[in-house]
Design a protein around this motif. Structure first.
Motif, PDB file in Angstrom:
ATOM      1  N   VAL A 161      40.774  39.142  28.760  1.00  0.00           N
ATOM      2  CA  VAL A 161      40.169  37.625  29.089  1.00  0.00           C
ATOM      3  C   VAL A 161      41.422  37.325  30.035  1.00  0.00           C
ATOM      4  O   VAL A 161      42.530  37.198  29.420  1.00  0.00           O
ATOM      5  N   PRO A 162      41.170  36.867  31.440  1.00  0.00           N
ATOM      6  CA  PRO A 162      41.978  36.301  31.996  1.00  0.00           C
ATOM      7  C   PRO A 162      42.716  35.017  31.472  1.00  0.00           C
ATOM      8  O   PRO A 162      42.042  34.345  30.888  1.00  0.00           O
ATOM      9  N   SER A 163      43.980  34.925  32.077  1.00  0.00           N
ATOM     10  CA  SER A 163      44.757  33.668  31.199  1.00  0.00           C
ATOM     11  C   SER A 163      44.271  32.345  31.826  1.00  0.00           C
ATOM     12  O   SER A 163      44.175  31.424  31.012  1.00  0.00           O
ATOM     13  N   ASP A 164      43.506  32.206  33.116  1.00  0.00           N
ATOM     14  CA  ASP A 164      42.805  30.934  33.428  1.00  0.00           C
ATOM     15  C   ASP A 164      41.497  30.663  32.782  1.00  0.00           C
ATOM     16  O   ASP A 164      40.972  29.641  32.984  1.00  0.00           O
ATOM     17  N   ARG A 165      40.874  31.497  32.392  1.00  0.00           N
ATOM     18  CA  ARG A 165      39.435  31.626  31.541  1.00  0.00           C
ATOM     19  C   ARG A 165      38.428  31.003  32.479  1.00  0.00           C
ATOM     20  O   ARG A 165      37.724  30.078  32.165  1.00  0.00           O
ATOM     21  N   GLY A 187      40.574  34.287  37.853  1.00  0.00           N
ATOM     22  CA  GLY A 187      39.483  34.344  36.829  1.00  0.00           C
ATOM     23  C   GLY A 187      39.134  35.915  36.664  1.00  0.00           C
ATOM     24  O   GLY A 187      40.051  36.666  37.128  1.00  0.00           O
ATOM     25  N   THR A 188      37.860  36.176  36.127  1.00  0.00           N
ATOM     26  CA  THR A 188      37.453  37.652  36.176  1.00  0.00           C
ATOM     27  C   THR A 188      37.531  38.094  37.459  1.00  0.00           C
ATOM     28  O   THR A 188      37.834  39.499  37.622  1.00  0.00           O
ATOM     29  N   ILE A 189      36.998  37.465  38.514  1.00  0.00           N
ATOM     30  CA  ILE A 189      37.055  38.306  39.805  1.00  0.00           C
ATOM     31  C   ILE A 189      38.396  38.874  40.309  1.00  0.00           C
ATOM     32  O   ILE A 189      38.716  39.715  40.855  1.00  0.00           O
ATOM     33  N   GLY A 190      39.292  37.727  40.079  1.00  0.00           N
ATOM     34  CA  GLY A 190      40.873  38.040  40.398  1.00  0.00           C
ATOM     35  C   GLY A 190      41.288  39.282  39.537  1.00  0.00           C
ATOM     36  O   GLY A 190      41.901  40.125  40.330  1.00  0.00           O
TER      37      GLY A 190
END
Length: 437
Positions: A56-60, A73-76
């Protein structure tokens, strides 16, 4: 979570909370993920022989790519090498420039949801049988009829035959026109309210005018009583909005998840377009939990999201409580969208995964895995007019009569003020007359 063959390097799947597909049950080192996307990923991993684990990315956030090349996000996470693939994403042109997507797994649309309206007391219910235009037309008709009657009486006052065409009470000392105007106005209103009042004018034109007004008043009063009775017997639920134009006019705060397709679509839409005008009331939030708390906490807000998420929450609510909390706007914010899994450009897994996904789609397994647990959501879909088929009627409460009571109290107050004014004026007139004598 891991699945598939353990001796192969596990694919890292970047996801965020996206119900019902992905549910982040616990974060941190002991990451636990649930939802309908896990069974799909299990099938893919078993068929292609790989294992996977979630991150799970930190920025959610779903994420986006900025002009300077940075991404979130998930794209990054995929572009930066922290993950190998994403969870389900809505496919659009901006994302396709940086990622390769599988064949679509689902078709989606963005909708707006609001708290489901119910039958409630209506303070202004007694004026609802007519529209504003009809009430205005009725007022104009009253004024026109009373003015016409006054002018005719004024003409007959000046004729030699005035004594035979009207009564001695048609005028007053010093103020004939004002007296005739008030008399005509009160007569028009009394007839409209079906109150008995004497008609003593013997002129043919005045009688014809009175007859026309009698017929018009009969029609207006009958239609009003019929509509009011129908509204009390079969009340209609007032929807806050049901299309984009009504959503804009309602000025409901529209909460959207930041970096989603609908968020970018509203921000990039022309200011004079139906979507572009929603910028004024759009509120971008990073937390779906915060949005849900505001919505289910009773605040006056609307939520924008994909239809599958709303169906998930509707299913839970109806399964637990037996009724629906939400109402979905019948018009769409965005339609014809596809959802797929994204990889970095040139991924060798993409062709193999597409072949498996196509077989799952042809067998109907994708929709089966998603909708098998949401059988109760169908009770909350469709136009709210379906609820009116119930024979259960709402009892009238005191609040339903507040509007009528307010009109009655206002009339009493005005009558008292007029009475006080008459006393003051009459007392001053008597004093002046005593001084003269």
């Amino acid at each position: 979570m891991e699945g598939g063959v353990s001796n192969i390097t596990c694919l890292r799947v970047a996801v965020i909370n996206y119900l019902p597909h992905v549910a982040v049950l616990s974060a941190g080192p002991d990451l636990e993920i649930g939802g309908t996307f896990s069974p799909i990923l299990d099938i893919l991993s078993q068929q292609l022989g790989f294992c996977y684990k979630y991150m799970v990315p930190s920025d959610r956030l779903y994420g986006k790519v900025f002009e300077n090349g940075t991404s979130t996000g998930t794209i990054g996470a995929v572009l930066n090498g922290d993950a190998d693939m994403t969870g389900l994403l809505v496919v659009d042109e901006a994302r396709m420039k940086h990622l390769d997507f599988t064949v679509p797994l689902f078709m989606e649309r963005f909708l707006a949801v609001v708290k489901r309206p119910v039958l409630e007391p209506d303070v202004a219910g007694f004026v609802k049988p007519f529209t504003t235009f009809v009430w205005t037309a009725t007022l104009v008709a009253i004024l026109f009829t009373s003015l016409t009657c006054t002018l005719l009486l004024g003409v007959y006052e000046a004729l030699p035959l005035a004594e035979t065409l009207s009564t001695p009470n048609d005028s007053s000392d010093g103020q004939p026109f004002m007296n005739l105007s008030l008399t005509s106005l009160l007569w028009c209103v009394a007839v409209l309210l079906c109150q008995g009042i004497a008609w003593v004018h013997r002129a043919a034109s005045l009688r014809m005018l009175a007859g026309i007004w009698f017929i018009a008043s009969l029609i207006i009063s009958t239609v009003y009583r019929s509509n009011l009775k129908a509204m009390l017997i079969m009340p209609r639920i007032q929807l806050p909005f049901d299309n984009l134009e009504e959503l804009y006019q309602s000025q409901y705060p529209l909460y959207v998840v930041e970096t989603t397709v609908i968020h970018r679509a509203i921000m990039n839409a022309p200011g004079d377009s139906p979507l572009g005008r929603l910028k004024e009331q759009m509120v971008a939030s990073k937390s779906e939990t915060l949005m849900a708390r505001k919505f289910y906490g009773g605040e006056r807000v609307a939520l924008a999201g994909v239809s599958i998420s709303f169906r998930h929450f509707m299913n839970i609510a109806f399964s637990r409580f037996g009724f629906c909390f939400e109402y979905i706007m019948q018009d769409r914010l965005l339609d014809g969208l596809t959802q797929a899994v994204a990889f970095r450009k040139g991924s060798h897994l993409l062709p193999k995964m597409n072949a498996i996904i196509l077989r799952l789609l042809e067998g109907g397994l994708m929709n089966h895995l998603v909708y098998r647990t949401m059988h109760n959501s169908s009770h909350c879909l469709g136009p709210i007019i379906q609820d009116l088929s119930s024979t259960k009627l709402r009892a009238q409460g005191l609040k339903d009569f507040y509007g009528v009571f307010s009109v009655f109290a206002g009339g009493i107050i005005i009558a008292i003020l007029c009475f006080g004014f008459e006393l003051v004026v009459g007392h001053g007139h008597n004093n002046r007359r005593d001084i003269k004598h």
